[in-house]
Write a protein that holds these residues in place. Structure first.
Motif, PDB file in Angstrom:
ATOM      1  N   THR A  12       0.841  -1.218   0.000  1.00  0.00           N
ATOM      2  CA  THR A  12       0.000   0.000   0.000  1.00  0.00           C
ATOM      3  C   THR A  12       0.863   1.251   0.000  1.00  0.00           C
ATOM      4  O   THR A  12       0.472   2.276  -0.554  1.00  0.00           O
ATOM      5  N   ASN A  13       2.069   1.159   0.578  1.00  0.00           N
ATOM      6  CA  ASN A  13       2.995   2.310   0.466  1.00  0.00           C
ATOM      7  C   ASN A  13       3.430   2.496  -0.983  1.00  0.00           C
ATOM      8  O   ASN A  13       3.471   3.603  -1.499  1.00  0.00           O
ATOM      9  N   ALA A  86       9.737  -0.140   1.030  1.00  0.00           N
ATOM     10  CA  ALA A  86       8.373   0.142   1.507  1.00  0.00           C
ATOM     11  C   ALA A  86       7.741  -1.159   1.983  1.00  0.00           C
ATOM     12  O   ALA A  86       7.124  -1.898   1.219  1.00  0.00           O
ATOM     13  N   HIS A 108       9.278   2.936   8.723  1.00  0.00           N
ATOM     14  CA  HIS A 108       9.119   2.054   9.874  1.00  0.00           C
ATOM     15  C   HIS A 108       7.872   2.503  10.636  1.00  0.00           C
ATOM     16  O   HIS A 108       7.726   3.705  10.895  1.00  0.00           O
TER      17      HIS A 108
END
Ligand code: GRF
Length: 200
Positions: A12-13, A86, A108
């Motif tokens: 999703t990042n 990511a 993170h």
């Protein structure tokens, strides 16, 4: 700015970066997506976007050093200006850092230096903090220890589970990642000791 993004999971990042890169003014584009395993949604997202992908599996190499060297070579083939880890669940090693140290970002899901490692949201919940969040940093040889580029804070709710907390963190994390990568692409980034600022 040519971005190579490394993923290990849902991506999703990565998707947030792909959506941002679709705007010409953003100043960056994802030229390849790499993973350490097959069959993950992150790779499917890249394929749907027509972006080249590669997989470098630890099990296929004699040891971590060999894996690290092959990963670095695969990334180098795409001539990135910036590498973004990511949700990449492996530690990059010396061969990778020799080539891409100083221009590899990692996200993170905790406010570094608190709660490094594989279970940031779980550790934050167990500790009982009222605020946690996400950290974007320049990768160094340690585990989540690199110089911090950006952070985003989120509240911990009384009824949070690890999952509900991580989802709330990820909303803030994606926005932080997109904003910072865009600024690095357009303005550059300068590191003095552990202090990081945008600009050349
Ligand atoms: C992110 O929260 C990342 O910080 C952590 O795992 C999650 C990956 O999510 N390491 P996604 O694969 O980008 O959806």
């Amino acid at each position: 700015q040519r971005l190579v993004v490394l993923v290990s999971g849902s991506g999703t990042n990565l998707q947030a970066l792909l959506d941002a890169c679709a705007q010409e003014s953003y100043g960056a584009r994802v030229v390849a997506v790499g993973a350490d395993r097959d069959g993950i949604e992150g790779l499917a997202r890249a394929e749907r976007a027509g972006i080249p992908t590669f997989v470098v599996r630890v099990g296929e190499h004699a040891d971590r050093a060999a894996w690290d060297a092959v990963l670095a070579a695969e990334v180098a083939r795409h001539e990135p200006d910036l590498v973004v880890l990511a949700g990449f669940m492996k530690l990059v090693g010396p061969a990778f850092l020799d080539r891409f140290g100083g221009r590899t970002l990692n996200t993170h899901p905790a406010l570094s230096p608190a709660f490094p490692g594989m279970h940031g949201p779980r550790d934050a919940l167990a500790y009982g903090v009222k605020v946690t969040g996400a950290t974007l940093f320049l990768v160094d040889a340690g585990v989540d220890t690199g110089a911090i580029v950006a952070q985003a804070a989120v509240p911990v709710e009384a009824d949070d589970s690890e999952e509900t907390l991580h989802e709330r963190i990820k909303v803030a994390e994606r926005a932080m990642l997109v904003e910072a990568v865009g600024r690095i692409a357009r303005e550059g980034v300068t590191v003095e000791g552990r202090r990081v600022r945008f600009g050349r």
